[in-house]
Design a protein around this motif. Sequence first.
Motif, PDB file in Angstrom:
ATOM      1  N   TRP B 493      41.369  12.841 -38.197  1.00 20.78           N
ATOM      2  CA  TRP B 493      42.310  13.623 -39.010  1.00 20.78           C
ATOM      3  C   TRP B 493      43.104  14.585 -38.121  1.00 20.78           C
ATOM      4  O   TRP B 493      44.331  14.714 -38.264  1.00 20.78           O
ATOM      5  CB  TRP B 493      41.564  14.425 -40.086  1.00 20.78           C
ATOM      6  CG  TRP B 493      42.513  15.289 -40.869  1.00 20.78           C
ATOM      7  CD1 TRP B 493      43.213  14.933 -41.972  1.00 20.78           C
ATOM      8  CD2 TRP B 493      42.915  16.632 -40.536  1.00 20.78           C
ATOM      9  NE1 TRP B 493      44.031  15.945 -42.362  1.00 20.78           N
ATOM     10  CE2 TRP B 493      43.875  17.018 -41.508  1.00 20.78           C
ATOM     11  CE3 TRP B 493      42.575  17.537 -39.543  1.00 20.78           C
ATOM     12  CZ2 TRP B 493      44.480  18.272 -41.496  1.00 20.78           C
ATOM     13  CZ3 TRP B 493      43.181  18.784 -39.529  1.00 20.78           C
ATOM     14  CH2 TRP B 493      44.125  19.138 -40.503  1.00 20.78           C
ATOM     15  N   VAL B 494      42.368  15.259 -37.225  1.00 21.02           N
ATOM     16  CA  VAL B 494      43.042  16.241 -36.357  1.00 21.02           C
ATOM     17  C   VAL B 494      44.095  15.546 -35.493  1.00 21.02           C
ATOM     18  O   VAL B 494      45.226  16.031 -35.348  1.00 21.02           O
ATOM     19  CB  VAL B 494      42.010  16.987 -35.467  1.00 21.02           C
ATOM     20  CG1 VAL B 494      42.702  17.814 -34.391  1.00 21.02           C
ATOM     21  CG2 VAL B 494      41.123  17.879 -36.319  1.00 21.02           C
ATOM     22  N   LEU B 495      43.743  14.381 -34.942  1.00 12.52           N
ATOM     23  CA  LEU B 495      44.702  13.645 -34.103  1.00 12.52           C
ATOM     24  C   LEU B 495      45.934  13.239 -34.908  1.00 12.52           C
ATOM     25  O   LEU B 495      47.054  13.224 -34.400  1.00 12.52           O
ATOM     26  CB  LEU B 495      44.035  12.393 -33.511  1.00 12.52           C
ATOM     27  CG  LEU B 495      42.939  12.633 -32.479  1.00 12.52           C
ATOM     28  CD1 LEU B 495      42.304  11.317 -32.053  1.00 12.52           C
ATOM     29  CD2 LEU B 495      43.489  13.356 -31.255  1.00 12.52           C
ATOM     30  N   GLN B 496      45.715  12.916 -36.178  1.00 18.03           N
ATOM     31  CA  GLN B 496      46.851  12.526 -37.019  1.00 18.03           C
ATOM     32  C   GLN B 496      47.660  13.736 -37.493  1.00 18.03           C
ATOM     33  O   GLN B 496      48.798  13.585 -37.917  1.00 18.03           O
ATOM     34  CB  GLN B 496      46.357  11.750 -38.245  1.00 18.03           C
ATOM     35  CG  GLN B 496      45.858  10.357 -37.891  1.00 18.03           C
ATOM     36  CD  GLN B 496      45.319   9.612 -39.090  1.00 18.03           C
ATOM     37  OE1 GLN B 496      44.809  10.207 -40.038  1.00 18.03           O
ATOM     38  NE2 GLN B 496      45.403   8.290 -39.042  1.00 18.03           N
ATOM     39  N   ALA B 497      47.046  14.924 -37.404  1.00 12.91           N
ATOM     40  CA  ALA B 497      47.713  16.131 -37.919  1.00 12.91           C
ATOM     41  C   ALA B 497      48.566  16.829 -36.869  1.00 12.91           C
ATOM     42  O   ALA B 497      49.500  17.565 -37.205  1.00 12.91           O
ATOM     43  CB  ALA B 497      46.667  17.106 -38.459  1.00 12.91           C
ATOM     44  N   VAL B 509      53.019  15.498 -40.526  1.00 11.26           N
ATOM     45  CA  VAL B 509      53.716  14.730 -39.509  1.00 11.26           C
ATOM     46  C   VAL B 509      53.466  13.236 -39.766  1.00 11.26           C
ATOM     47  O   VAL B 509      52.393  12.839 -40.217  1.00 11.26           O
ATOM     48  CB  VAL B 509      53.226  15.145 -38.086  1.00 11.26           C
ATOM     49  CG1 VAL B 509      51.729  14.954 -37.940  1.00 11.26           C
ATOM     50  CG2 VAL B 509      53.953  14.388 -37.000  1.00 11.26           C
ATOM     51  N   ALA B 510      54.501  12.440 -39.510  1.00 12.32           N
ATOM     52  CA  ALA B 510      54.357  10.993 -39.677  1.00 12.32           C
ATOM     53  C   ALA B 510      53.399  10.475 -38.609  1.00 12.32           C
ATOM     54  O   ALA B 510      53.366  11.006 -37.490  1.00 12.32           O
ATOM     55  CB  ALA B 510      55.709  10.314 -39.550  1.00 12.32           C
ATOM     56  N   PRO B 511      52.603   9.421 -38.921  1.00 18.66           N
ATOM     57  CA  PRO B 511      51.618   8.915 -37.946  1.00 18.66           C
ATOM     58  C   PRO B 511      52.236   8.630 -36.581  1.00 18.66           C
ATOM     59  O   PRO B 511      51.637   8.935 -35.540  1.00 18.66           O
ATOM     60  CB  PRO B 511      51.107   7.636 -38.605  1.00 18.66           C
ATOM     61  CG  PRO B 511      51.294   7.845 -40.059  1.00 18.66           C
ATOM     62  CD  PRO B 511      52.524   8.693 -40.190  1.00 18.66           C
ATOM     63  N   TYR B 516      47.848  10.992 -32.601  1.00 15.74           N
ATOM     64  CA  TYR B 516      47.267   9.688 -32.932  1.00 15.74           C
ATOM     65  C   TYR B 516      48.247   8.561 -32.574  1.00 15.74           C
ATOM     66  O   TYR B 516      47.893   7.584 -31.911  1.00 15.74           O
ATOM     67  CB  TYR B 516      46.957   9.718 -34.427  1.00 15.74           C
ATOM     68  CG  TYR B 516      46.538   8.435 -35.068  1.00 15.74           C
ATOM     69  CD1 TYR B 516      45.237   7.969 -34.959  1.00 15.74           C
ATOM     70  CD2 TYR B 516      47.430   7.709 -35.861  1.00 15.74           C
ATOM     71  CE1 TYR B 516      44.841   6.812 -35.599  1.00 15.74           C
ATOM     72  CE2 TYR B 516      47.050   6.549 -36.492  1.00 15.74           C
ATOM     73  CZ  TYR B 516      45.750   6.104 -36.367  1.00 15.74           C
ATOM     74  OH  TYR B 516      45.364   4.956 -36.995  1.00 15.74           O
ATOM     75  N   GLY B 517      49.512   8.732 -33.016  1.00 14.64           N
ATOM     76  CA  GLY B 517      50.540   7.732 -32.723  1.00 14.64           C
ATOM     77  C   GLY B 517      50.831   7.656 -31.232  1.00 14.64           C
ATOM     78  O   GLY B 517      51.015   6.566 -30.673  1.00 14.64           O
ATOM     79  N   ALA B 518      50.871   8.834 -30.589  1.00 11.36           N
ATOM     80  CA  ALA B 518      51.183   8.875 -29.150  1.00 11.36           C
ATOM     81  C   ALA B 518      50.088   8.175 -28.334  1.00 11.36           C
ATOM     82  O   ALA B 518      50.377   7.427 -27.395  1.00 11.36           O
ATOM     83  CB  ALA B 518      51.320  10.329 -28.703  1.00 11.36           C
ATOM     84  N   THR B 558      51.000   3.637 -42.158  1.00 11.03           N
ATOM     85  CA  THR B 558      51.868   3.546 -40.974  1.00 11.03           C
ATOM     86  C   THR B 558      53.242   2.988 -41.330  1.00 11.03           C
ATOM     87  O   THR B 558      54.275   3.486 -40.877  1.00 11.03           O
ATOM     88  CB  THR B 558      51.195   2.650 -39.911  1.00 11.03           C
ATOM     89  OG1 THR B 558      49.958   3.234 -39.559  1.00 11.03           O
ATOM     90  CG2 THR B 558      52.078   2.508 -38.677  1.00 11.03           C
ATOM     91  N   TYR B 559      53.245   1.929 -42.175  1.00 19.59           N
ATOM     92  CA  TYR B 559      54.521   1.299 -42.543  1.00 19.59           C
ATOM     93  C   TYR B 559      55.165   1.980 -43.750  1.00 19.59           C
ATOM     94  O   TYR B 559      56.221   1.541 -44.222  1.00 19.59           O
ATOM     95  CB  TYR B 559      54.299  -0.178 -42.861  1.00 19.59           C
ATOM     96  CG  TYR B 559      53.878  -1.002 -41.657  1.00 19.59           C
ATOM     97  CD1 TYR B 559      54.713  -1.139 -40.550  1.00 19.59           C
ATOM     98  CD2 TYR B 559      52.646  -1.645 -41.630  1.00 19.59           C
ATOM     99  CE1 TYR B 559      54.316  -1.892 -39.448  1.00 19.59           C
ATOM    100  CE2 TYR B 559      52.241  -2.388 -40.535  1.00 19.59           C
ATOM    101  CZ  TYR B 559      53.076  -2.512 -39.443  1.00 19.59           C
ATOM    102  OH  TYR B 559      52.693  -3.254 -38.354  1.00 19.59           O
TER     103      TYR B 559
END
Lengths: 83, 648
Positions: B493-497, B509-511, B516-518, B558-559
Amino acid sequence: MTASASTPSPAAWLADLPCGTQVCVDSVIGTTQGRLHELGLRPGVVVRILHKTHGGGRLLAFDGSRIAVSAAGAREIRGAPVQ
Amino acid sequence: MTSTSPLRKTTAPACHGPAEQAPADAGTPRIALLGSPNSGKSTLFNLLTGAGSTVGNWPGTTVAVGRGRWQVGGTDVEVLDLPGAYSLQARSPDEELTRDLVAADGAAPPSVCVVVTDAAHLTRSLYLVAQLREQPLRVIVALTMVDVVRRRGGRLDPAALAVAIDCPVVVTDPRARQGAAALAAAVSTALDSAVPQPRINRGADDLSRADDRFTWIQSALVAADGTLDDSPTLSDRIDRVLTAPFLGMGAFLAVMWLVFQITTKVAAPLQGALDAFFSGPVSRGGSWLLGALGLGGTWVESLVVDGLIAGVGMLLTFVPLMTIMFALLAVLEDSGYLARAAVVTDRLMRRLGLPGQAFLPLVVGFGCNVPAIAATRILPHARQRLLVTLLVPFTSCSARLTVYLLLAATFFPAHAGTVVFAMYLASLVLVVGVGMLLRRTLWRAMPNEPLVLALPPYQRPTWWVTSTVTWRRLRGFLQTAGGIIVATVIVVWVLQAIPVGATGSFGHVAPRDSVYGAVAQGLAPLFDPAGFGGWEIVSTLFVGFVAKEAVISSWAQTYAVAQPTSVSDPGSLGHHLIDSFTAASGGHAAAAVAAFLVFLLAYTPCVATLAAQKREVGLRWTLAGLVLQLGVAWVLAVVVFQIGRLLT
């Protein structure tokens, strides 16, 4: 239980004897020797071959115990049938 | 023997962690429980120590030892439930530990050794007593199954036996919860007594020493008037069916099918209900509460609802599954059937160098890997448990099935069923292949002796034994796995936040624009050789690491499309997936999807599986297993894609 009055018969591997046979153990060889010895299956003990198990093993009865041995294990126990 | 001394159960101190246990407090008397496998030793341990006891690996080993506290005659003692052993002649790490822990000249010899001795198999059971009596140790015989001997027309005088073997004999029936008070009195008396003189064994070598012990046992049995009617029993008649060629295998497969069905089908609605409860009322309640506190719509709400509540919810959804699995295992063990299952499947599993019991966890793994790893405890030796624990993640659990179905329906709509079947077949090949690889490398030294197994008589499982064992194992799972599962869900969750760059803010923030996305974009090139090096695809592997159930919802997120209502009808998500796989593979989407499916099958099933592994085999082997899974998955995915690319 040890053999008392047994009819002399040629010794054979347990794997080669029919189910229902009572056998006076003559020798135990191979890797199972130590374990079987601790379980009480040693020369002089009379065991009954109860039946064949899946995979070719045998279920043995002696001294109130029921011991399953695989086909390979049954080829490591030699004994003479007794009446 | 009777006792009027008070007997009170106390709980283990908190320092006794369930995974690796600290040494005993100095000065606390230590009582070692010994006995052959299936002697009822652990049942007696549960009776003496109650629900507060723990089972975990002995420090520095992967051998499980039960530890608990018991009060005898006003003194707190520590009770150790040592691995089952027929003798002190160790033939496995488990038996080595038992031998070392009771060694009179060891670092901390036990204050008293209580040997659980089966009266129905006295000659065999007394062998261990004979060995212990040859050491300067206080030995007490806890005699079980006396009622069975009498029911079968046999005789035995426990008092005369005690005189003959020169140590106290206490008649107990742990399954009926009888004899604990008498045993407490005997232990209390022994603790106040001097250590008796050891018996002298006059044998010159191992075999002659064994003969000396059997002579001693025979004379003790004569003195104790020990006789037993050895005519065929009901257990023999049942065994004629349950271990018979072919019939036995049929019965075993039927039992496995039942276990598989109950663990998956019965637990599924309960899991669904718990999931719905946490994602529904609990999450809404959390949002409402935080809204009332003025934190609605903030990252705090997202952390609590999507991180904390989701993590705890995920952990608790495993509770029905694990409870059912542990209860079924306890019933199979307590009834005596598991020993028969080992006989029936022995020949098959020997090909992997494993005993027949290994079949059960591997079958259960096709339902869920987490209880399957817990089921490895039925294996007699630590090295066997370790090997099976490393193999279980390669069994295709039901959580992976939904992803197979979605991808098969998207990319191979005309052959979806065949694709799913092929994945299960691939799973079997993988288990056997990796098993043989490990057997021929790291496990080369593991002995593969022919089966020799003492079969206990069948008995009706008792509610008390089943519930006690189930609760103890469930509590251990929650204690060890709980923290890992919740922590991992929160970390994701934290990585996605956390936003990367100027787009969005923390928690909003968008994934694609999150850490997380990076990270997914950074790791994506690693998967180029496997044909699915697109960040949208790779990112789901992280989510799949937490739980495979979340892969599809993660793709939908994601999509930015709605999650499909059915995996057989992927809708717009299917179009996005086709685009992503086609782009990542340079036009070889089918080969890339096949590679992705193989990767999904072979890599880490979920964080809960890792947590279960850590509990059973420790952190070092869990990490080794993780590397093995990732390595095998990557290599196979690359091979599948590269071959597939040539064919498509």
